[in-house]
Design an enzyme around this catalytic site. Structure first.
Site, PDB file in Angstrom:
ATOM      1  N   HIS A 221       0.827  -1.213   0.000  1.00 54.40           N
ATOM      2  CA  HIS A 221       0.000   0.000   0.000  1.00 54.40           C
ATOM      3  C   HIS A 221       0.857   1.257   0.000  1.00 54.40           C
ATOM      4  O   HIS A 221       0.413   2.324  -0.405  1.00 54.40           O
ATOM      5  CB  HIS A 221      -0.903   0.049   1.231  1.00 54.40           C
ATOM      6  CG  HIS A 221      -1.714  -1.196   1.427  1.00 54.40           C
ATOM      7  ND1 HIS A 221      -2.610  -1.635   0.496  1.00 54.40           N
ATOM      8  CD2 HIS A 221      -1.759  -2.090   2.444  1.00 54.40           C
ATOM      9  CE1 HIS A 221      -3.180  -2.753   0.925  1.00 54.40           C
ATOM     10  NE2 HIS A 221      -2.679  -3.053   2.103  1.00 54.40           N
TER      11      HIS A 221
ATOM     12  N   HIS B 133       5.614   6.821   6.520  1.00 56.93           N
ATOM     13  CA  HIS B 133       5.287   6.294   5.188  1.00 56.93           C
ATOM     14  C   HIS B 133       4.817   7.443   4.291  1.00 56.93           C
ATOM     15  O   HIS B 133       4.688   8.575   4.748  1.00 56.93           O
ATOM     16  CB  HIS B 133       4.216   5.203   5.288  1.00 56.93           C
ATOM     17  CG  HIS B 133       2.925   5.710   5.845  1.00 56.93           C
ATOM     18  ND1 HIS B 133       2.583   5.597   7.170  1.00 56.93           N
ATOM     19  CD2 HIS B 133       1.884   6.372   5.262  1.00 56.93           C
ATOM     20  CE1 HIS B 133       1.398   6.149   7.374  1.00 56.93           C
ATOM     21  NE2 HIS B 133       0.958   6.639   6.230  1.00 56.93           N
TER      22      HIS B 133
ATOM     23  N   HIS C  74       2.394   8.922   0.740  1.00 55.03           N
ATOM     24  CA  HIS C  74       1.302   8.822  -0.230  1.00 55.03           C
ATOM     25  C   HIS C  74       1.730   9.645  -1.441  1.00 55.03           C
ATOM     26  O   HIS C  74       2.320  10.707  -1.287  1.00 55.03           O
ATOM     27  CB  HIS C  74       0.004   9.354   0.373  1.00 55.03           C
ATOM     28  CG  HIS C  74      -0.415   8.595   1.603  1.00 55.03           C
ATOM     29  ND1 HIS C  74      -1.259   7.516   1.565  1.00 55.03           N
ATOM     30  CD2 HIS C  74      -0.071   8.744   2.906  1.00 55.03           C
ATOM     31  CE1 HIS C  74      -1.429   7.030   2.790  1.00 55.03           C
ATOM     32  NE2 HIS C  74      -0.719   7.763   3.627  1.00 55.03           N
TER      33      HIS C  74
ATOM     34  N   GLU D 252      -2.891  13.207   0.472  1.00 54.88           N
ATOM     35  CA  GLU D 252      -4.194  12.800   1.029  1.00 54.88           C
ATOM     36  C   GLU D 252      -4.974  14.031   1.464  1.00 54.88           C
ATOM     37  O   GLU D 252      -6.113  14.239   1.064  1.00 54.88           O
ATOM     38  CB  GLU D 252      -3.981  11.856   2.213  1.00 54.88           C
ATOM     39  CG  GLU D 252      -3.340  10.551   1.796  1.00 54.88           C
ATOM     40  CD  GLU D 252      -3.870   9.376   2.576  1.00 54.88           C
ATOM     41  OE1 GLU D 252      -3.532   9.260   3.765  1.00 54.88           O
ATOM     42  OE2 GLU D 252      -4.626   8.566   2.003  1.00 54.88           O
TER      43      GLU D 252
ATOM     44  N   HIS E 197       3.700  10.928   6.246  1.00 56.53           N
ATOM     45  CA  HIS E 197       3.044  10.751   7.545  1.00 56.53           C
ATOM     46  C   HIS E 197       4.034  10.111   8.510  1.00 56.53           C
ATOM     47  O   HIS E 197       4.505   9.007   8.259  1.00 56.53           O
ATOM     48  CB  HIS E 197       1.822   9.831   7.415  1.00 56.53           C
ATOM     49  CG  HIS E 197       0.679  10.468   6.687  1.00 56.53           C
ATOM     50  ND1 HIS E 197      -0.366   9.741   6.167  1.00 56.53           N
ATOM     51  CD2 HIS E 197       0.408  11.776   6.409  1.00 56.53           C
ATOM     52  CE1 HIS E 197      -1.235  10.565   5.603  1.00 56.53           C
ATOM     53  NE2 HIS E 197      -0.776  11.805   5.720  1.00 56.53           N
TER      54      HIS E 197
ATOM     55  N   THR F 252      -5.921   6.830   7.677  1.00 57.39           N
ATOM     56  CA  THR F 252      -6.482   7.028   6.336  1.00 57.39           C
ATOM     57  C   THR F 252      -6.551   5.717   5.564  1.00 57.39           C
ATOM     58  O   THR F 252      -6.885   5.725   4.374  1.00 57.39           O
ATOM     59  CB  THR F 252      -5.652   8.051   5.533  1.00 57.39           C
ATOM     60  OG1 THR F 252      -4.335   7.532   5.357  1.00 57.39           O
ATOM     61  CG2 THR F 252      -5.603   9.389   6.247  1.00 57.39           C
ATOM     62  N   THR F 253      -6.210   4.611   6.217  1.00 57.31           N
ATOM     63  CA  THR F 253      -6.332   3.284   5.593  1.00 57.31           C
ATOM     64  C   THR F 253      -7.116   2.391   6.549  1.00 57.31           C
ATOM     65  O   THR F 253      -7.174   2.681   7.751  1.00 57.31           O
ATOM     66  CB  THR F 253      -4.952   2.645   5.359  1.00 57.31           C
ATOM     67  OG1 THR F 253      -4.291   2.491   6.622  1.00 57.31           O
ATOM     68  CG2 THR F 253      -4.094   3.478   4.435  1.00 57.31           C
TER      69      THR F 253
END
Ligand code: NAG
Ligand code: NAG
Length: 386
Positions: A100, A126, A128, A138, A151, A232-233
């Site tokens: 992911h 991590h 995005h 995000e 993040h 957010t996941t």
């Protein structure tokens, strides 16, 4: 007149082929998730997350759009102060592709010691990102999406582990910052980006030599937005006290491309656009640590000035659209295509019959080749429609 008819016919066929190939792509997207397996969520089915993970349907979800005209200045929001972030080269940090995102595990002696109500311990960081052609942060600011977002995930020092804290209100604190395109290489980011090729495939891990993690965040840690939200996941626990820095982080165009193009998810797909759409605020307030600008947009106090901090064309105030925004857009595009396609097909059909009738009345011998050619094209067209 005849060549005009053929032109329209070809144009019509192109549209049919285009629509058919889009449908095929959609089918591939549908087929991609390997059943309702809990760990197999993905970014093509964000609207279905809440059927396997009920928290994802909650009322305090993340990310959000930050509307800078409706944020509340809060003088009690002190500058974020970090401790232990300068990891020595003797330590190694594990970098992993989890399918992911790419995750860097952090030692738990990295702390947030000021700027939140409690002390928080780091767990991991991590990213995005989007793709070369579209941004992938995000959070958005006034509807503007940035190329990427980092993040840094922390858990309250009141708990013994992140697993104890992950579902408790205020159990987690995430430091978020936007990644933008700048002119120069970012040497701190290179410490990570140079390892991405070793974790290109899902499940791969590699060791990264310790470095100053602080350098992955913006220079200024005093200007930020604060709100209560969620992971957010999946499983989307509503346990995160969010800090979103106002200052952005510049990466060179090459570095951005490395972030966007290197990581693969299962079935050998390049992992891109790994972001969730903005969620409704549902009455939540977004606080800021910095005052409203006096007399328009204020210049940044030194450091790299973001190149593209522009107001989005759709303007502020669209956070209430939330996750539906993307779907609405897709739907209206679909409708437009259907209309264009319908009109074109109609015109093409009429032109075709006019053409065939004209040909029939002409010398059969000289036109025979052309005619069979046209009929062959129609057969192909019908195949594509079926
Ligand atoms: C998040 O932090 C702020 C202080 O910045 C605090 O007022 C708020 O209560 C915190 N939220 C939770 C759920 O801990
Ligand atoms: C930073 O703050 C300024 C002033 O409010 C605003 O115009 C700009 O959009 C903000 N940028 C980000 C990334 O928050």
């Amino acid at each position: 007149m005849e060549s005009w008819g053929i032109f329209l016919l070809l144009l019509g066929s192109c549209f049919i082929a285009q629509v058919a190939s889009n449908e095929k792509k959609d089918e591939e997207h549908q087929a991609h998730p390997r059943g309702p397996g809990r760990s197999h969520w993905n970014y093509q089915d964000t609207h279905e997350w809440d059927s396997s993970f009920p928290h994802c349907g909650g009322s305090e979800q993340s990310p959000i759009n930050v509307n800078t005209s409706s944020v509340t200045f809060d003088a009690s929001l002190r500058p974020i102060r970090l401790s232990g972030y300068n990891v020595t080269p003797e330590e190694t940090l594990k970098l992993k592709n989890n399918g992911h995102t790419v995750v860097l595990d952090l030692p738990d002696n990295l702390l947030i010691i000021e700027g939140l109500a409690q002390t928080y311990r780091a767990a991991q960081l991590h990213f995005h990102w989007g793709s070369e052609s579209s941004p992938g942060s995000e959070h958005t600011v006034n509807g503007h999406r940035f190329p990427g977002e980092i993040h840094v995930v922390h858990y309250s020092a009141e708990y013994d582990s992140i697993w104890e804290a992950v579902s408790r209100p205020g159990g987690l604190a995430v430091l978020a910052a936007f990644i933008e395109e700048g002119a120069d290489e970012n040497p701190t980011y290179e410490r990570l980006l140079s390892h991405l090729r070793s974790v290109a495939e899902e499940g791969q891990t590699t060791n990264v030599t310790g470095f100053d993690i602080r350098g992955l965040l913006p220079r200024r840690l005093d200007r930020y937005y604060r709100y209560n939200g969620s992971l957010t996941t999946p499983p989307c626990f509503q346990s995160v006290n969010w800090t979103i820095f106002n200052q952005t982080i510049p990466l060179s165009p090459r570095q951005l491309a490395v972030l966007e193009d290197t990581i693969h998810t299962d079935h050998d797909h390049v992992l891109q656009m790994n972001f969730r759409l903005p969620q409704s605020l549902n009455g939540r307030h977004v606080l800021t640590s910095f005052g409203a600008p006096v007399g328009g947009r204020r210049a940044f106090g030194g450091g790299p000035v973001p190149a593209v901090v522009t107001d989005s064309p759709d303007g502020p105030g669209n956070e209430e659209k939330g996750a539906q925004g993307g779907e609405e857009y897709t739907l209206s595009t679909g409708d437009m295509l259907a209309i264009i396609f319908g009109v074109l097909f109609g015109v093409t059909a009429v032109a075709f019959f006019v053409y065939v009738r004209k040909n029939r009345t002409k010398n059969q011998r000289t036109k025979a080749e052309n005619k069979s050619n046209v009929i062959y094209k129609v057969a192909t067209t019908e195949e594509n429609l079926a």
